[in-house]
Design an enzyme around this catalytic site. Structure first.
Site, PDB file in Angstrom:
ATOM      1  N   TYR A 275      -2.041  51.600 -59.210  1.00  0.00           N
ATOM      2  CA  TYR A 275      -2.509  52.949 -58.897  1.00  0.00           C
ATOM      3  C   TYR A 275      -3.673  52.846 -57.935  1.00  0.00           C
ATOM      4  O   TYR A 275      -4.631  52.113 -58.190  1.00  0.00           O
ATOM      5  CB  TYR A 275      -2.957  53.634 -60.203  1.00  0.00           C
ATOM      6  CG  TYR A 275      -3.507  55.020 -60.021  1.00  0.00           C
ATOM      7  CD1 TYR A 275      -2.672  56.098 -59.718  1.00  0.00           C
ATOM      8  CD2 TYR A 275      -4.876  55.276 -60.162  1.00  0.00           C
ATOM      9  CE1 TYR A 275      -3.181  57.382 -59.561  1.00  0.00           C
ATOM     10  CE2 TYR A 275      -5.387  56.552 -60.007  1.00  0.00           C
ATOM     11  CZ  TYR A 275      -4.535  57.600 -59.712  1.00  0.00           C
ATOM     12  OH  TYR A 275      -5.041  58.871 -59.557  1.00  0.00           O
TER      13      TYR A 275
ATOM     14  N   ASP B  99      -8.148  46.304 -53.931  1.00  0.00           N
ATOM     15  CA  ASP B  99      -8.602  47.583 -54.477  1.00  0.00           C
ATOM     16  C   ASP B  99      -9.385  47.268 -55.751  1.00  0.00           C
ATOM     17  O   ASP B  99      -8.822  47.075 -56.823  1.00  0.00           O
ATOM     18  CB  ASP B  99      -7.408  48.502 -54.772  1.00  0.00           C
ATOM     19  CG  ASP B  99      -7.856  49.835 -55.369  1.00  0.00           C
ATOM     20  OD1 ASP B  99      -9.076  50.011 -55.571  1.00  0.00           O
ATOM     21  OD2 ASP B  99      -6.986  50.688 -55.647  1.00  0.00           O
TER      22      ASP B  99
ATOM     23  N   LYS C 154     -15.897  53.510 -59.323  1.00  0.00           N
ATOM     24  CA  LYS C 154     -16.213  53.377 -60.753  1.00  0.00           C
ATOM     25  C   LYS C 154     -17.553  52.698 -61.084  1.00  0.00           C
ATOM     26  O   LYS C 154     -18.574  53.346 -61.035  1.00  0.00           O
ATOM     27  CB  LYS C 154     -15.041  52.680 -61.442  1.00  0.00           C
ATOM     28  CG  LYS C 154     -13.697  53.361 -61.086  1.00  0.00           C
ATOM     29  CD  LYS C 154     -12.834  53.690 -62.202  1.00  0.00           C
ATOM     30  CE  LYS C 154     -11.564  54.380 -61.744  1.00  0.00           C
ATOM     31  NZ  LYS C 154     -10.886  55.183 -62.679  1.00  0.00           N
TER      32      LYS C 154
HETATM   33  C1  PLP Z   1      -7.470  50.789 -58.832  1.00  0.00           C
HETATM   34  C2  PLP Z   1      -7.765  52.218 -58.528  1.00  0.00           C
HETATM   35  N1  PLP Z   1      -7.804  52.634 -57.252  1.00  0.00           N
HETATM   36  C3  PLP Z   1      -8.085  53.900 -56.925  1.00  0.00           C
HETATM   37  C4  PLP Z   1      -8.336  54.836 -57.894  1.00  0.00           C
HETATM   38  C5  PLP Z   1      -8.656  56.243 -57.521  1.00  0.00           C
HETATM   39  O1  PLP Z   1     -10.002  56.510 -57.761  1.00  0.00           O
HETATM   40  P1  PLP Z   1     -10.509  58.012 -57.952  1.00  0.00           P
HETATM   41  O2  PLP Z   1      -9.978  58.473 -59.273  1.00  0.00           O
HETATM   42  O3  PLP Z   1     -11.996  57.900 -57.909  1.00  0.00           O
HETATM   43  O4  PLP Z   1      -9.975  58.812 -56.820  1.00  0.00           O
HETATM   44  C6  PLP Z   1      -8.314  54.461 -59.247  1.00  0.00           C
HETATM   45  C7  PLP Z   1      -8.576  55.429 -60.313  1.00  0.00           C
HETATM   46  O5  PLP Z   1      -8.369  55.198 -61.474  1.00  0.00           O
HETATM   47  C8  PLP Z   1      -8.006  53.127 -59.570  1.00  0.00           C
HETATM   48  O6  PLP Z   1      -7.965  52.699 -60.838  1.00  0.00           O
END
Ligand code: PLP
Length: 474
Positions: free
Chosen positions: A153, A256, A284
């Site tokens: 994700y 990521d 995060k």
């Molecule tokens: C690995 C990863 N990338 C991107 C995102 C997206 O982040 P946001 O919820 O701040 O848009 C998340 C959200 O859980 C994530 O776990």
């Protein structure tokens, strides 16, 4: 007259206020929330406050928080070291669309902690960070396609919502020729066509793909572990092999690190696994819950900014987020907070392992002690498709039982438990282990009686997710 003994009593939570709020909210908010991932029907939780590792809903029920807002709250709710600094800064005004020193400090800290990022910029969310990283990769290489792994994700922009997390693995298509499974409607086919789903931990798959279409692949984006599938880990050498393969084909590697950054190690998963990617995204843990995020990378790759690629944002680097990031990253750099988080995770795992082993169940812990999942399975999973082979119904029943007993993991086995520094306080670890044991016993008892009530995973988590639609990749 004899009666069947009742199933181990499940404490009933008072949810009257939340039910009322749910009914009020659904009149004006789709699903009664601001995110599909929190839309749990009548079980939707409306929060009052958090403190340290605890959280209270508006009905006054207290929980050990194991979700920690899906990971950002790495120190604990309401940490005064962060909040006081943010408060001091915000009294000077919050929005100027001008650059403050805290933004510069934030990026300096990211460069220092990672040791390999030369240049970075702040965004407001992880979604924005991955979207910009993908654009930078396309601009730098002059190529169109991005490879992403099934079950990973990367946020909610169109390029990220491909082959994310179906319950039914057959929707992902043939293992050798996976389909582009769009998550929900509204994603143009032309956009989906630029994303190629791949299988995590399968380097042969990547090689074949690169040999076939490498000339048009700008980047691979990878969560270093499957953060949205219990933190499934790379097999030894997988990241190293992927790094070598991307270099061979002139393809960029985007880590990521939205979930792993500043959590697995001060320098994130890149440090933990000993990999130097080309680009990375953070969010995060960098702001202890405030909306701070960033993307960054090597000088040469980031040099397409500012002249050749668009990036901006009224709230990018806003004062509140930048102040939170400075305070949080300084704490992670200067104290033993991370070591303490990792120790709490290990202690918790030891307690849980004892409980599960005593009951003779097969299990594996996935992920890292700071962010781990529990899979009831004999076989350690290596990719998203393996989740289907675990006893996730049992996990879901345990998670719901834990909620009723005062601990709140995400009620879907795919989401890991998140540990924060404040979980080291008082008796939190023991409390969670006891709650887990009672919930596991109740779930096993219910199963033995053929009465796994409430094990309707669809009611929880990925619940709000719209139906998927797949398009073959080939
Ligand atoms: C690995 C990863 N990338 C991107 C995102 C997206 O982040 P946001 O919820 O701040 O848009 C998340 C959200 O859980 C994530 O776990």
């Amino acid at each position: 007259m004899t009666t069947e003994p009742a199933l181990s009593a499940v404490p009933a939570l008072n949810r009257a206020g939340q039910l009322e709020m749910y009914r009020r909210a659904t009149r004006v908010m789709p699903g009664g929330t601001d995110s599909n991932f929190r839309a749990w029907g009548e079980d939707t939780i409306y929060v009052d406050r958090g403190q340290g590792g605890l959280v209270w809903d508006v009905d006054g029920n207290e929980f050990v928080d194991l979700r920690m807002g899906y990971g950002p709250v790495i120190l604990g709710h309401g940490d005064p070291r962060v909040d006081d600094y943010v408060n001091e800064r915000m009294r000077k005004g919050v929005s100027f669309s001008l650059t403050s020193e805290d933004e510069v400090r934030t990026i300096e800290l990211i460069c220092e902690l990672t040791g390999w990022v030369d240049q970075a910029r702040m965004t407001v969310s992880g979604t924005e960070a991955t979207m910009h990283a993908m654009r930078i990769a396309r601009a730098y290489t002059g190529r169109n396609k991005i490879v992403k792994f099934e079950g990973q994700y990367h946020g909610v922009h169109d390029y990220a919502l491909i082959s994310v997390g179906p319950d039914d693995m057959s929707e992902l298509g043939d293992a050798d020729n996976p389909v582009r499974l769009t998550w929900g409607r509204g994603i143009p086919e032309q956009v989906a066509d630029t994303i190629i789903p791949a299988r995590y931990n399968n380097i042969e798959f990547l090689r074949r793909l690169f040999e076939r279409e490498g000339d048009d692949i700008a980047a691979i984006i990878v969560e270093p572990v499957l953060g949205n599938a219990q933190g499934i880990m790379p097999e030894p050498g997988f990241h190293q092999a992927m790094r070598a393969l991307t270099e061979e084909f002139g393809i960029l590697l985007i880590f990521d690190e939205v979930k792993t950054g500043f959590r697995f190690a001060r320098g994130g998963a890149a440090e933990f696994f000993g990999i130097t990617p080309d680009l990375a995204t953070y969010a995060k843990a960098m702001g202890n819950g405030y909306p701070a995020a960033a993307f960054g990378g090597r000088d040469e790759v980031m040099s397409v900014l500012p002249d050749h690629v668009s990036h901006g944002g009224t709230y990018a680097g806003n004062r509140v987020a930048a102040a939170a990031a400075v305070a949080t990253l300084r704490i992670l750099r200067d104290t033993d907070a991370l070591a303490s988080i990792h120790q709490v995770g290990r202690s918790l795992q030891a307690g849980l392992a004892e409980v599960i082993s005593e009951r003779g169940l097969p299990y594996v812990f996935t992920g890292h002690p700071a962010m781990f999942g529990i899979m009831f399975t004999e076989q350690a999973p290596t990719e998203y498709r393996d989740w289907a082979n675990s006893d996730h119904d049992l996990y879901d029943a345990v998670a719901m039982g834990m909620h009723a007993r005062g601990a709140m993991p995400e009620p879907d086995s795919r989401e890991p438990w998140f540990i924060c520094e404040a979980h080291a306080r008082e008796d939190i670890v023991d409390r969670v282990v006891t709650i887990f044991a009672d919930s596991l016993d109740a779930a096993l008892e219910a199963r033995a009686k053929g009465d796994m009530r409430g094990v309707e995973a669809s009611q929880w988590s990925m619940a709000g997710a719209p139906a998927s639609a797949g398009t073959p990749t080939a």
